[in-house]
Design an enzyme around this catalytic site. Structure first.
Site, mmCIF file in Angstrom:
data_model
loop_
_atom_site.group_PDB
_atom_site.id
_atom_site.type_symbol
_atom_site.label_atom_id
_atom_site.label_comp_id
_atom_site.label_asym_id
_atom_site.label_seq_id
_atom_site.Cartn_x
_atom_site.Cartn_y
_atom_site.Cartn_z
ATOM 1 N N ARG A 19 0.807 -1.222 0.000
ATOM 2 C CA ARG A 19 0.000 0.000 0.000
ATOM 3 C C ARG A 19 0.845 1.279 0.000
ATOM 4 O O ARG A 19 0.317 2.374 -0.206
ATOM 5 C CB ARG A 19 -0.961 -0.014 1.210
ATOM 6 C CG ARG A 19 -2.145 -0.934 0.997
ATOM 7 C CD ARG A 19 -2.949 -1.108 2.264
ATOM 8 N NE ARG A 19 -2.299 -2.034 3.189
ATOM 9 C CZ ARG A 19 -2.669 -2.221 4.447
ATOM 10 N NH1 ARG A 19 -3.673 -1.514 4.954
ATOM 11 N NH2 ARG A 19 -2.053 -3.106 5.212
ATOM 12 N N ASN A 176 -4.061 -5.195 18.562
ATOM 13 C CA ASN A 176 -2.727 -5.780 18.693
ATOM 14 C C ASN A 176 -1.710 -4.854 18.036
ATOM 15 O O ASN A 176 -1.818 -4.556 16.848
ATOM 16 C CB ASN A 176 -2.738 -7.149 17.998
ATOM 17 C CG ASN A 176 -1.340 -7.729 17.821
ATOM 18 O OD1 ASN A 176 -0.448 -7.453 18.615
ATOM 19 N ND2 ASN A 176 -1.171 -8.544 16.787
HETATM 20 C C1 UD1 Z 1 -0.124 -7.328 11.913
HETATM 21 C C2 UD1 Z 1 -0.854 -8.240 12.913
HETATM 22 C C3 UD1 Z 1 -2.060 -7.481 13.453
HETATM 23 C C4 UD1 Z 1 -1.605 -6.198 14.108
HETATM 24 C C5 UD1 Z 1 -0.777 -5.362 13.136
HETATM 25 C C6 UD1 Z 1 -0.159 -4.206 13.886
HETATM 26 C C7 UD1 Z 1 -0.537 -10.517 12.117
HETATM 27 C C8 UD1 Z 1 -1.180 -11.667 11.449
HETATM 28 N N1 UD1 Z 1 -1.295 -9.421 12.242
HETATM 29 O O1 UD1 Z 1 -1.015 -7.070 10.852
HETATM 30 O O2 UD1 Z 1 -2.740 -8.276 14.410
HETATM 31 O O3 UD1 Z 1 -2.730 -5.452 14.548
HETATM 32 O O4 UD1 Z 1 0.286 -6.134 12.584
HETATM 33 O O5 UD1 Z 1 0.467 -3.310 13.007
HETATM 34 O O6 UD1 Z 1 0.580 -10.612 12.561
HETATM 35 N N2 UD1 Z 1 6.151 -9.395 7.636
HETATM 36 C C9 UD1 Z 1 7.184 -10.271 7.358
HETATM 37 N N3 UD1 Z 1 6.919 -11.424 6.697
HETATM 38 C C10 UD1 Z 1 5.682 -11.775 6.325
HETATM 39 C C11 UD1 Z 1 4.619 -10.898 6.629
HETATM 40 C C12 UD1 Z 1 4.880 -9.705 7.297
HETATM 41 O O7 UD1 Z 1 8.333 -9.988 7.675
HETATM 42 O O8 UD1 Z 1 5.530 -12.846 5.726
HETATM 43 C C13 UD1 Z 1 6.450 -8.152 8.338
HETATM 44 C C14 UD1 Z 1 6.080 -6.920 7.557
HETATM 45 O O9 UD1 Z 1 7.173 -6.475 6.778
HETATM 46 C C15 UD1 Z 1 5.721 -5.925 8.648
HETATM 47 C C16 UD1 Z 1 5.226 -6.793 9.772
HETATM 48 O O10 UD1 Z 1 5.672 -8.098 9.516
HETATM 49 O O11 UD1 Z 1 6.841 -5.192 9.088
HETATM 50 C C17 UD1 Z 1 3.708 -6.792 9.887
HETATM 51 O O12 UD1 Z 1 3.167 -7.277 8.673
HETATM 52 P P1 UD1 Z 1 1.864 -6.646 8.053
HETATM 53 O O13 UD1 Z 1 1.563 -7.360 6.804
HETATM 54 O O14 UD1 Z 1 1.980 -5.175 7.994
HETATM 55 O O15 UD1 Z 1 0.790 -7.076 9.170
HETATM 56 P P2 UD1 Z 1 -0.580 -6.402 9.443
HETATM 57 O O16 UD1 Z 1 -1.561 -6.861 8.448
HETATM 58 O O17 UD1 Z 1 -0.418 -4.967 9.615
#
Ligand code: UD1
Ligand code: CA
Length: 516
Positions: A19, A176
């Protein structure tokens, strides 16, 4: 008092951040002096961890290169395909098979987290002997975030993502933050059991928390006192909001430390900048990078400083400076441009429409108006007249110019490097100097002036100029010869702007006295 435990930090930074709609990975976007992941790593130092793992994936090389600059001790763990936050932590734990004690997991896109909050989370977690402790916050608008589902006794039951939530669950406003402390063994165990049975088909770290709770393990919640610390960054609108919030926090911190910020709304100070007491920051000012502002100095309005040091009591007004050093009591602007390695010693002055690059301007020396100073050393108390140009570049090489202490360079001179103007020497206004001038000598190179008396009367009759000349000379015999155009006394004209008009009459320059 908590028993010291082994600690590991895991930062999740593998996602693309779709996004953001950017070629730059989300976690590398800048925010007041650090990248998003840089802020998270700065907060993570509070964990005093033995090991910090950063999960990288999208543009892993670029993120890894950045990590090696800002946190060389951090270990990148590659998550080649991003199958969710749970998958990411599982890979990190696999890369640290001997990790025991507490594992602190931080989302790489939650940059306003404070180190104090990381400390509090760890203390709450370790003192309770919890299997997991989740940082949460009560927010006005929980859209897009994971909701904290509590059991009837008020304990954490599970975390449900918005897209998997029921309408009632969506009404929950406790979210969270994506910041957790886990017991290493419990975390490994739970990560082995999570599924991809959710709307995104991903492994959710949040499910590990739910599994631990369901198994009856102690799971705690730590509610953040300041909601802004838990805000994530998913698009550029959120990034701009975070920048505003962080700027307010930084500005407030400096004001409480004794700095006057006259218009906080238009003042942007990187978290890496340092200001001393009684510094004044006027409106529309940006202080970036490693910049410092000394006690009682004034910067602004309309100033941008990048990696620039401002000494005590100095003044910088409507100017732009990059990697410059401005000495104590020095004065810059309005409208000056200081480029890398511009160094102003104490009480030096760089005035209006002056550009300085890789040059030292000695104590009390002045370059007040309309000049370019490049590759130069200017001695103490020297005076460089308006529109002087240091001609440092021949199209191939850059060369150096030295101006000795208390030397005086007349207006509109060009000093063609390499050249040296000796201590106490003078350069006549309008000169082009390409040979050294000994100490105390005068150099003047301009062409002789030719004055044609009565020229306007004969060549421009009937003009306003002719009428003015007529009025000015009325009553004098021939209407010529002693008016303002008379060049007979050959002033040096070496002066500095307005000063030049006042003291010329007694200073004849050899060969510069003719009328024509
Ligand atoms: C996540 C949480 C959500 C929380 C939110 C807070 C989960 C399933 N959900 O959602 O409960 O309210 O953060 O901001 O955890 N990332 C990786 N590898 C992956 C996926 C993500 O390294 O395979 C990293 C992303 O780069 C990011 C972070 O993890 O820095 C969070 O990922 P994102 O996809 O933004 O999670 P949210 O949907 O925001
Ligand atoms: Ca997120």
């Amino acid at each position: 008092m908590i028993q010291p435990r082994s600690r590991t930090v895991v930062v999740l930074a593998a996602g693309e951040g779709k996004r953001m709609k950017s070629a730059l990975p989300k976690v590398l976007h800048p925010l007041l002096g650090r990248t998003l992941v840089g802020h998270v790593l700065a907060a993570a130092t509070a964990a005093a961890a033995e090991r910090t793992l950063v999960v990288v994936g999208h543009r892993a090389e670029q993120v890894t290169a950045h990590l090696s600059e800002i946190a060389p001790a951090a270990v990148p763990v590659l998550q080649a395909e991003q199958h969710g936050t749970g998958h990411a932590v599982r890979l990190a734990m696999a890369a640290a098979p001997d990790a025991t004690g507490t594992v602190v997991v931080l989302n790489g896109d939650v940059p306003l987290l404070r180190p104090e909050t990381v400390t509090e989370l760890i203390e709450a977690h370790e003192s309770a002997g919890a299997a997991a402790t989740v940082l949460t916050a009560e927010v006005a608008d929980p859209t897009g975030l994971g909701r904290i589902v509590r059991d009837p006794a008020g304990g954490l039951e599970r975390i449900v993502e918005e897209r998997d939530a029921s309408p009632e669950q969506r009404r929950i406003r406790e979210i969270n933050a994506g910041i957790y402390a886990f017991d290493a063994a419990g975390l490994r165990d739970a990560l082995g059991k999570i599924t991809t049975d959710n709307d995104q088909g991903e492994e959710y770290l949040t499910d590990a928390v739910g599994l631990l709770a369901a198994a009856g393990a102690p799971v705690g919640v730590h509610v953040a006192a300041d909601v802004t610390e838990t805000l994530g960054c998913n698009d550029r609108v959120e990034l701009a909001r975070l920048r505003r919030l962080l700027a307010d926090r930084v500005n407030e911190g400096w004001m409480r430390a004794g700095v006057s910020i006259l218009d906080p709304a238009t003042t942007w100070i990187d978290v890496t900048v340092h200001l001393e007491r009684d510094a004044v920051v006027d409106q529309n000012t940006q202080l970036y990078g490693t910049s410092t502002v000394g006690a009682e100095a004034t910067v602004g309005p309309d100033v941008t400083l990048i990696d620039t040091a401002v000494g005590a009591g100095a003044t910088v007004l409507r100017s732009h400076a990059v990697q410059a050093r401005i000495g104590a009591g020095a004065s810059v602007g309005p409208y000056a441009y200081l480029r890398p390695d511009a160094q102003l010693d104490e009480r030096a002055k760089v005035g209006t429409f002056v550009e300085v690059k890789k040059s030292q301007i000695g104590a009390g020396a002045k370059v007040p108006h309309l000049s370019y100073v490049g590759d130069a050393t200017i001695g103490a108390r020297a005076n460089i007249g308006a529109a002087t140009i240091f001609v440092n570049y021949d199209g191939v090489h850059k060369s150096h110019t030295t101006v000795g202490e208390s030397a005086f360079v007349g207006c509109d001179s060009s000093l063609i490097a390499p050249v040296e103007i000796g201590a106490g020497a003078y350069v006549g206004a309008g000169s082009v100097v390409n040979r050294d001038v000994p100490p105390g000598a005068l150099a003047v190179t301009r062409a002789q002036q030719r004055t044609v008396d009565g020229w306007v009367r004969s060549r421009r009759p009937g003009t306003a100029a002719a009428a003015a000349a007529e009025r000015a000379t009325a009553g004098s015999a021939a209407g010529a010869g002693n008016g303002p155009a008379d060049a007979g006394n050959g002033q040096v004209g070496a002066g500095n702007g307005e000063a030049a008009h006042h003291h010329g009459a007694t200073d004849p320059v050899p060969g510069d006295t003719a009328t024509d």
